[in-house]
Design a protein around this motif. Structure first.
Motif, PDB file in Angstrom:
ATOM      1  N   GLU A 146       0.934  -1.179   0.010  1.00 12.26           N
ATOM      2  CA  GLU A 146      -0.030  -0.149  -0.061  1.00 12.26           C
ATOM      3  C   GLU A 146       0.986   1.407   0.095  1.00 12.26           C
ATOM      4  OE1 GLU A 146      -2.645   0.041   3.214  1.00 12.26           O
ATOM      5  OE2 GLU A 146      -3.885  -1.809   2.409  1.00 12.26           O
ATOM      6  N   ASP A 147       1.860   1.320   0.819  1.00 14.25           N
ATOM      7  CA  ASP A 147       2.807   2.625   0.918  1.00 14.25           C
ATOM      8  C   ASP A 147       4.014   2.458   0.041  1.00 14.25           C
ATOM      9  OD1 ASP A 147       0.945   3.510   2.867  1.00 14.25           O
ATOM     10  OD2 ASP A 147       1.952   2.316   4.426  1.00 14.25           O
ATOM     11  N   VAL A 148       3.670   2.652  -1.177  1.00 11.40           N
ATOM     12  CA  VAL A 148       4.922   2.475  -2.298  1.00 11.40           C
ATOM     13  C   VAL A 148       5.703   3.592  -2.125  1.00 11.40           C
ATOM     14  CG1 VAL A 148       3.506   1.234  -3.840  1.00 11.40           C
ATOM     15  CG2 VAL A 148       3.564   3.771  -4.035  1.00 11.40           C
ATOM     16  N   PHE A 149       6.903   3.544  -2.385  1.00  9.17           N
ATOM     17  CA  PHE A 149       7.986   4.530  -2.500  1.00  9.17           C
ATOM     18  C   PHE A 149       7.508   5.571  -3.146  1.00  9.17           C
ATOM     19  CE2 PHE A 149      12.207   6.210  -3.607  1.00  9.17           C
ATOM     20  CZ  PHE A 149      12.590   6.749  -2.416  1.00  9.17           C
ATOM     21  N   LEU A 150       7.672   6.817  -2.635  1.00 11.39           N
ATOM     22  CA  LEU A 150       7.110   8.191  -3.497  1.00 11.39           C
ATOM     23  C   LEU A 150       5.996   7.908  -4.225  1.00 11.39           C
ATOM     24  CD1 LEU A 150      10.794   9.168  -5.045  1.00 11.39           C
ATOM     25  CD2 LEU A 150       9.792   9.625  -2.876  1.00 11.39           C
ATOM     26  N   PRO A 151       4.883   7.655  -3.256  1.00  8.06           N
ATOM     27  CA  PRO A 151       3.653   7.471  -3.930  1.00  8.06           C
ATOM     28  C   PRO A 151       2.924   8.373  -4.810  1.00  8.06           C
ATOM     29  CG  PRO A 151       3.269   8.380  -1.426  1.00  8.06           C
ATOM     30  CD  PRO A 151       4.782   8.048  -1.988  1.00  8.06           C
ATOM     31  N   ASP A 152       3.510   9.687  -4.993  1.00  8.66           N
ATOM     32  CA  ASP A 152       2.859  10.702  -5.777  1.00  8.66           C
ATOM     33  C   ASP A 152       3.463  10.488  -7.209  1.00  8.66           C
ATOM     34  OD1 ASP A 152       1.045  11.640  -4.103  1.00  8.66           O
ATOM     35  OD2 ASP A 152       2.584  12.994  -3.288  1.00  8.66           O
ATOM     36  N   ALA A 153       4.635   9.601  -7.495  1.00  5.50           N
ATOM     37  CA  ALA A 153       5.317   9.538  -8.724  1.00  5.50           C
ATOM     38  C   ALA A 153       4.441   8.930  -9.595  1.00  5.50           C
ATOM     39  CB  ALA A 153       6.471   8.564  -8.537  1.00  5.50           C
ATOM     40  N   THR A 154       4.447   9.374 -10.815  1.00  2.35           N
ATOM     41  CA  THR A 154       3.722   9.132 -12.222  1.00  2.35           C
ATOM     42  C   THR A 154       4.527   7.819 -12.467  1.00  2.35           C
ATOM     43  OG1 THR A 154       4.767  10.512 -13.585  1.00  2.35           O
ATOM     44  CG2 THR A 154       2.742  11.258 -12.463  1.00  2.35           C
ATOM     45  N   LEU A 155       3.819   7.205 -13.567  1.00  2.00           N
ATOM     46  CA  LEU A 155       4.655   5.958 -14.292  1.00  2.00           C
ATOM     47  C   LEU A 155       5.741   6.631 -15.197  1.00  2.00           C
ATOM     48  CD1 LEU A 155       4.190   3.023 -14.527  1.00  2.00           C
ATOM     49  CD2 LEU A 155       3.041   3.002 -16.572  1.00  2.00           C
ATOM     50  N   ASP A 156       5.776   7.893 -15.651  1.00  2.00           N
ATOM     51  CA  ASP A 156       6.865   8.506 -16.332  1.00  2.00           C
ATOM     52  C   ASP A 156       7.801   8.679 -15.517  1.00  2.00           C
ATOM     53  OD1 ASP A 156       5.493   8.369 -18.857  1.00  2.00           O
ATOM     54  OD2 ASP A 156       4.984  10.490 -18.863  1.00  2.00           O
ATOM     55  N   ASP A 157       7.540   8.996 -14.100  1.00  2.00           N
ATOM     56  CA  ASP A 157       8.653   9.174 -13.085  1.00  2.00           C
ATOM     57  C   ASP A 157       9.398   7.760 -12.925  1.00  2.00           C
ATOM     58  OD1 ASP A 157       8.144  11.973 -12.834  1.00  2.00           O
ATOM     59  OD2 ASP A 157       6.399  11.517 -11.138  1.00  2.00           O
ATOM     60  N   VAL A 158       8.687   6.883 -12.774  1.00  2.00           N
ATOM     61  CA  VAL A 158       9.211   5.677 -12.310  1.00  2.00           C
ATOM     62  C   VAL A 158      10.093   5.336 -13.504  1.00  2.00           C
ATOM     63  CG1 VAL A 158       8.602   2.927 -12.134  1.00  2.00           C
ATOM     64  CG2 VAL A 158       7.128   4.846 -10.975  1.00  2.00           C
ATOM     65  N   TYR A 159       9.581   5.282 -14.626  1.00  2.00           N
ATOM     66  CA  TYR A 159      10.505   4.793 -15.830  1.00  2.00           C
ATOM     67  C   TYR A 159      11.532   5.661 -16.042  1.00  2.00           C
ATOM     68  CZ  TYR A 159       7.661   0.587 -16.989  1.00  2.00           C
ATOM     69  OH  TYR A 159       6.972  -0.577 -16.545  1.00  2.00           O
ATOM     70  N   SER A 160      11.293   7.153 -16.003  1.00  2.00           N
ATOM     71  CA  SER A 160      12.704   7.884 -16.070  1.00  2.00           C
ATOM     72  C   SER A 160      13.716   7.576 -14.867  1.00  2.00           C
ATOM     73  CB  SER A 160      12.112   9.457 -15.815  1.00  2.00           C
ATOM     74  OG  SER A 160      11.016   9.667 -16.732  1.00  2.00           O
ATOM     75  N   THR A 161      13.321   7.315 -13.916  1.00  2.00           N
ATOM     76  CA  THR A 161      14.515   6.771 -13.040  1.00  2.00           C
ATOM     77  C   THR A 161      14.925   5.411 -13.251  1.00  2.00           C
ATOM     78  OG1 THR A 161      12.871   7.973 -11.215  1.00  2.00           O
ATOM     79  CG2 THR A 161      14.812   6.573 -10.286  1.00  2.00           C
ATOM     80  N   VAL A 162      14.156   4.461 -13.563  1.00  2.00           N
ATOM     81  CA  VAL A 162      14.636   3.183 -14.057  1.00  2.00           C
ATOM     82  C   VAL A 162      15.570   3.409 -15.212  1.00  2.00           C
ATOM     83  CG1 VAL A 162      13.777   0.849 -15.172  1.00  2.00           C
ATOM     84  CG2 VAL A 162      12.528   1.905 -13.212  1.00  2.00           C
ATOM     85  N   PRO A 165       7.607  -1.361 -25.243  1.00  2.00           N
ATOM     86  CA  PRO A 165       6.771  -0.839 -24.272  1.00  2.00           C
ATOM     87  C   PRO A 165       6.544  -1.539 -23.069  1.00  2.00           C
ATOM     88  CG  PRO A 165       5.809  -0.369 -26.516  1.00  2.00           C
ATOM     89  CD  PRO A 165       6.868  -1.647 -26.600  1.00  2.00           C
ATOM     90  N   PRO A 166       6.588  -0.963 -21.966  1.00  2.00           N
ATOM     91  CA  PRO A 166       6.867   0.243 -21.774  1.00  2.00           C
ATOM     92  C   PRO A 166       8.419   0.806 -21.307  1.00  2.00           C
ATOM     93  CG  PRO A 166       6.028  -0.764 -19.672  1.00  2.00           C
ATOM     94  CD  PRO A 166       6.147  -1.716 -20.775  1.00  2.00           C
ATOM     95  N   TYR A 167       9.316  -0.387 -21.545  1.00  2.00           N
ATOM     96  CA  TYR A 167      10.641  -0.221 -21.234  1.00  2.00           C
ATOM     97  C   TYR A 167      11.195   0.693 -21.973  1.00  2.00           C
ATOM     98  CZ  TYR A 167       9.875  -3.957 -17.982  1.00  2.00           C
ATOM     99  OH  TYR A 167       9.354  -4.831 -17.030  1.00  2.00           O
ATOM    100  N   ASN A 168      10.810   1.020 -23.513  1.00  2.00           N
ATOM    101  CA  ASN A 168      11.692   1.856 -24.249  1.00  2.00           C
ATOM    102  C   ASN A 168      10.762   2.992 -24.417  1.00  2.00           C
ATOM    103  OD1 ASN A 168       9.476   1.000 -25.591  1.00  2.00           O
ATOM    104  ND2 ASN A 168      10.300   0.308 -27.444  1.00  2.00           N
ATOM    105  N   ARG A 169      10.212   3.322 -23.281  1.00  2.00           N
ATOM    106  CA  ARG A 169       9.371   4.474 -23.047  1.00  2.00           C
ATOM    107  C   ARG A 169       9.900   6.003 -23.758  1.00  2.00           C
ATOM    108  NH1 ARG A 169       4.680   4.273 -20.028  1.00  2.00           N
ATOM    109  NH2 ARG A 169       3.577   6.288 -19.183  1.00  2.00           N
ATOM    110  N   PHE A 170      11.207   5.973 -23.306  1.00  2.00           N
ATOM    111  CA  PHE A 170      11.967   7.292 -23.658  1.00  2.00           C
ATOM    112  C   PHE A 170      13.079   6.952 -24.642  1.00  2.00           C
ATOM    113  CE2 PHE A 170      10.319   7.638 -19.272  1.00  2.00           C
ATOM    114  CZ  PHE A 170       9.262   8.310 -19.406  1.00  2.00           C
ATOM    115  N   SER A 171      13.435   5.870 -24.961  1.00  2.00           N
ATOM    116  CA  SER A 171      14.694   5.655 -25.800  1.00  2.00           C
ATOM    117  C   SER A 171      14.416   4.552 -26.513  1.00  2.00           C
ATOM    118  CB  SER A 171      15.894   5.743 -25.049  1.00  2.00           C
ATOM    119  OG  SER A 171      15.894   4.657 -23.849  1.00  2.00           O
TER     120      SER A 171
END
Length: 376
Positions: A121-137, A207-213
């Motif tokens: 339930e309490d994920v790390f940085l809960p307000d992060a969007t999917l773009d945020d997650v995959y940008s960090t990944v 997708p979604p791993y090649n979301r940005f590159s």
């Protein structure tokens, strides 16, 4: 070693996965001696950082976004850390300096795993969007693909594992009553990068791993993914592909940042040869559905990948090609030769594989194919 109802045998081969490693008690008893220099490692890593495109968000912008999501702690802003601005650089030990190294890997894996696991339930940085997650990944993937590929250490580990995979792929016993043999190696993502380095392989996840590159060097190894090798003894061809799960996709529900995929279905994409890695243009024959690359000696002789003298056995064409690519790695990285020779001469090599599962078949037919999975 564990035997399960005669169908599978599970064993741990610590030297195979840690040829330069230590025993459980911390005592250094490596199977192989490191022959490469620190200067060679740093030189190759720098070359790799030039060849691999950087993440679409620079480090400073990425850290700013994480601060917005999580706030600033007592130690101060992430953006004030040394080396938080500018492109990643290496220190004297050959590691990425500052937050562009281990910190970004920890942040990315915590963000991703807390969501991909499901039920938290309490994920790390809960307000992060999917773009945020995959940008960090994307940053974690960049660090792995620049630090764990195309250097003498990755080759030294990779040639050992690739040789063992090829032995498993080419093994068969006409007297056994089964028509398929499956061998599974389970290790770390660094092992997959090492095998790819030794055999000159690339892959591009959808997708979604090649979301940005979306580039030839943008290889990634999400948890539970791996390389799949198939040796078809009838044709002599070898099929190679990369299988991977997709844990997080865009959410269609209002108020939710992502959808957690629980199907367990694995996606598949072809493993391909690095172009110009050997004489020839590196072209390959894809399966009809475009998910597997099939290797055959006829194709490779025409393309100049191997000499026609090496393709005498038409029923082992695909294996011969991979063996030749392994030899090319050893020629390019002579530092790996001694370790390769130690493991290639092990008499128990085929008895100590991570997991060997014999798939029984009621039809008394001979072995038709061998399949090998290397999972990180």
């Amino acid at each position: 070693s564990i035997q399960v109802d005669g169908l599978s045998e599970i064993g741990l081969d610590a030297p195979l996965f840690h040829p330069f490693g230590k025993d459980d008690d911390g005592t250094a008893r490596p199977t192989c001696e490191s022959k490469f220099t620190k200067d060679r490692m740093i030189e190759d890593k720098k070359a790799r950082m030039v060849a691999v495109p950087a993440p679409h968000l620079d480090l400073h912008t990425m850290l700013e976004r994480i601060q917005t999501l999580g706030g600033i702690g007592s130690a101060g802003p992430l953006t004030s850390l040394d080396f938080a601005s500018g492109p990643p650089t290496l220190n004297s030990e050959g590691n990425i300096q500052g937050p562009g190294g281990n910190l970004m890997v920890v942040l990315a894996e915590t963000m991703f795993y807390s969501r991909a696991t499901g039920g938290i339930e309490d994920v790390f940085l809960p307000d992060a969007t999917l773009d945020d997650v995959y940008s960090t990944v994307e940053w974690a993937n960049y660090i792995h693909r620049t630090q764990w590929m195309d250097n003498p250490q990755s080759v030294s580990v990779g040639v050992v594992m690739a040789e063992t995979i090829l032995k498993a792929l080419d093994s068969r016993d006409e007297g056994d009553d089964y028509d398929s043999l499956v061998t599974i190696f389970t290790g770390h993502d660094s092992d997959i990068y090492a095998i790819a380095t030794a055999l000159g392989l690339q892959w591009n996840l959808g997708p979604p791993y090649n979301r940005f590159s979306d580039c030839a060097e943008c290889v990634a190894t999400p948890p539970g993914s791996g390389m799949h090798f198939i040796n078809d003894f009838e044709s002599g061809k070898v099929g190679i592909s990369y299988v991977y799960p997709v844990y997080l996709t865009d959410s269609k529900k209002r108020g939710s940042h992502y959808h957690h995929n629980k199907t367990g279905i694995l996606e598949k994409t072809p493993l391909v040869f690095k172009p110009n890695w050997i004489d020839g243009d590196g072209s390959s024959a894809l399966s009809q559905d475009g998910t597997i690359t099939w290797i055959d000696s006829d194709d490779t002789v025409d393309s100049g990948w191997i000499n026609s003298d090496d393709a005498v056995d038409s029923k082992s064409g695909g294996i011969n090609v991979l063996k030749q690519r392994l030899q090319t790695s050893l020629e390019n990285y002579p530092e790996a030769v001694d370790c390769y020779n130690i493991f290639s001469n092990r008499s128990v090599a085929l008895e100590t594989m991570s997991v060997a599962m014999h798939m029984a078949n009621i039809a008394p037919s001979r072995l038709n194919d061998t399949s090998v999975m290397a999972i990180g």
